[in-house]
Design a protein around this motif. Structure first.
Motif, PDB file in Angstrom:
ATOM      1  N   THR A  65      30.624  14.679 -28.259  1.00  0.00           N
ATOM      2  CA  THR A  65      31.731  13.801 -28.678  1.00  0.00           C
ATOM      3  C   THR A  65      31.675  13.356 -30.262  1.00  0.00           C
ATOM      4  O   THR A  65      31.091  13.433 -30.468  1.00  0.00           O
ATOM      5  CB  THR A  65      30.704  12.347 -27.648  1.00  0.00           C
ATOM      6  OG1 THR A  65      29.961  12.638 -26.637  1.00  0.00           O
ATOM      7  CG2 THR A  65      31.647  11.127 -27.282  1.00  0.00           C
ATOM      8  N   ARG A 122      38.915  13.675 -24.769  1.00  0.00           N
ATOM      9  CA  ARG A 122      37.742  13.371 -23.532  1.00  0.00           C
ATOM     10  C   ARG A 122      36.172  13.192 -23.897  1.00  0.00           C
ATOM     11  O   ARG A 122      35.878  14.134 -24.853  1.00  0.00           O
ATOM     12  CB  ARG A 122      37.847  14.315 -22.347  1.00  0.00           C
ATOM     13  CG  ARG A 122      37.468  14.180 -21.723  1.00  0.00           C
ATOM     14  CD  ARG A 122      37.193  15.247 -20.030  1.00  0.00           C
ATOM     15  NE  ARG A 122      38.038  15.567 -19.821  1.00  0.00           N
ATOM     16  CZ  ARG A 122      38.653  17.325 -18.944  1.00  0.00           C
ATOM     17  NH1 ARG A 122      37.755  17.185 -18.925  1.00  0.00           N
ATOM     18  NH2 ARG A 122      40.232  16.871 -18.711  1.00  0.00           N
ATOM     19  N   SER A 123      35.872  12.832 -23.274  1.00  0.00           N
ATOM     20  CA  SER A 123      34.457  11.774 -23.983  1.00  0.00           C
ATOM     21  C   SER A 123      33.458  13.457 -23.185  1.00  0.00           C
ATOM     22  O   SER A 123      33.721  13.916 -22.713  1.00  0.00           O
ATOM     23  CB  SER A 123      33.770  10.931 -23.876  1.00  0.00           C
ATOM     24  OG  SER A 123      32.552  11.201 -24.232  1.00  0.00           O
ATOM     25  N   ARG A 124      32.688  13.916 -24.058  1.00  0.00           N
ATOM     26  CA  ARG A 124      31.698  14.717 -24.131  1.00  0.00           C
ATOM     27  C   ARG A 124      32.656  15.724 -23.230  1.00  0.00           C
ATOM     28  O   ARG A 124      32.154  16.243 -22.301  1.00  0.00           O
ATOM     29  CB  ARG A 124      30.206  14.128 -22.701  1.00  0.00           C
ATOM     30  CG  ARG A 124      29.992  13.078 -23.038  1.00  0.00           C
ATOM     31  CD  ARG A 124      29.408  11.796 -22.455  1.00  0.00           C
ATOM     32  NE  ARG A 124      27.969  13.427 -21.724  1.00  0.00           N
ATOM     33  CZ  ARG A 124      26.902  13.019 -22.113  1.00  0.00           C
ATOM     34  NH1 ARG A 124      26.122  12.920 -22.833  1.00  0.00           N
ATOM     35  NH2 ARG A 124      26.507  14.327 -21.066  1.00  0.00           N
ATOM     36  N   GLU A 160      32.755   7.261 -32.576  1.00  0.00           N
ATOM     37  CA  GLU A 160      33.604   5.959 -33.388  1.00  0.00           C
ATOM     38  C   GLU A 160      33.763   4.714 -33.830  1.00  0.00           C
ATOM     39  O   GLU A 160      31.261   5.108 -34.295  1.00  0.00           O
ATOM     40  CB  GLU A 160      34.098   5.426 -31.438  1.00  0.00           C
ATOM     41  CG  GLU A 160      34.795   6.281 -31.154  1.00  0.00           C
ATOM     42  CD  GLU A 160      34.811   5.780 -29.564  1.00  0.00           C
ATOM     43  OE1 GLU A 160      34.363   4.274 -29.339  1.00  0.00           O
ATOM     44  OE2 GLU A 160      35.623   5.598 -28.617  1.00  0.00           O
ATOM     45  N   ALA A 208      38.882  14.071 -29.268  1.00  0.00           N
ATOM     46  CA  ALA A 208      39.041  12.702 -29.403  1.00  0.00           C
ATOM     47  C   ALA A 208      40.036  12.662 -27.791  1.00  0.00           C
ATOM     48  O   ALA A 208      39.812  12.050 -26.553  1.00  0.00           O
ATOM     49  CB  ALA A 208      40.043  12.521 -29.945  1.00  0.00           C
TER      50      ALA A 208
END
Length: 211
Positions: free
Chosen positions: A208, A164-166, A211, A162
């Protein structure tokens, strides 16, 4: 639909996740990569004797057909299931090798350095499977139950994802402060149950949080 119409309809599809063109078979080891990738993904077919531009060049010799069989049965572990069908178009012979998805993943192929590697098929490319893919397949073969509760290690890993994305696997392992093998196993479980998404970008697998 006659043979020519059938083959031309396949060629018109171009190369994609379940179809690959091979102009000629000069190296069974390289062909084994395609067999591994199809077997480990959704299955697919190799149109052998077709150039990348869709031109039918034909299979030239019995040796090429022998190498096709070798790719499936000698250079893949476990041996991949594969079906060969011969067609004749405009005076040329071509072969369609159909590879179903394997029930015993991973199917690994010999690589040029003598090692076995598993491949997956992404769009029209054969990509080396990540450690997370291997862990997912191990769990599937072991028929482990669903993740029902988070322990401290899983919470650490989720927090790392969580952050950071990707992110790459290495970034997540560093941020989680977990042993690499433990992080890979837990990440595979989270991917398997839809809590983390894995995607490919520039030949890197990125993760990722869903959510």
């Amino acid at each position: 639909m006659n043979e020519r119409q059938y083959i031309m309809s396949l060629i018109a599809e171009g190369e994609h996740q379940q179809q690959d063109f091979k102009y000629k078979i000069s190296d069974a080891v390289k062909l084994a990569k395609s067999v591994s990738a199809f077997a480990n993904t959704d299955g697919g077919r190799l149109l052998i004797g077709v150039r990348d531009d869709g031109h039918v060049s034909g299979v030239r010799s019995e040796e090429e057909i022998f190498m096709m069989h070798a790719a499936a049965y000698k250079y893949c572990r476990p041996s991949a299931s594969i079906k060969f069908d011969t067609y004749h178009v405009d005076g040329r012979t071509l072969v369609i090798a159909t590879v179903p998805p394997s029930e015993h993943k991973p199917v690994k192929a010999f690589s040029e350095d003598g090692r076995h590697r598993a491949y997956i098929r992404v769009a029209d490319e054969n990509i080396v499977a990540s450690p997370v893919h291997l862990a997912i397949w191990r769990e599937q073969q072991a028929s482990q139950g669903m993740l029902t509760a988070y322990d401290e290690a899983e919470q650490q890993l989720l927090s790392a994802v969580a952050f950071r994305s990707r992110q790459t696997l290495n970034q997540i392992v560093r941020r989680s402060h977990l042993p690499r093998a433990r992080a890979v196993t837990l990440l595979a479980r989270l991917v398997r149950y839809g809590l983390v998404e894995m995607s490919l970008c520039d030949h890197q697998f990125l993760f990722t949080l869903v959510e």
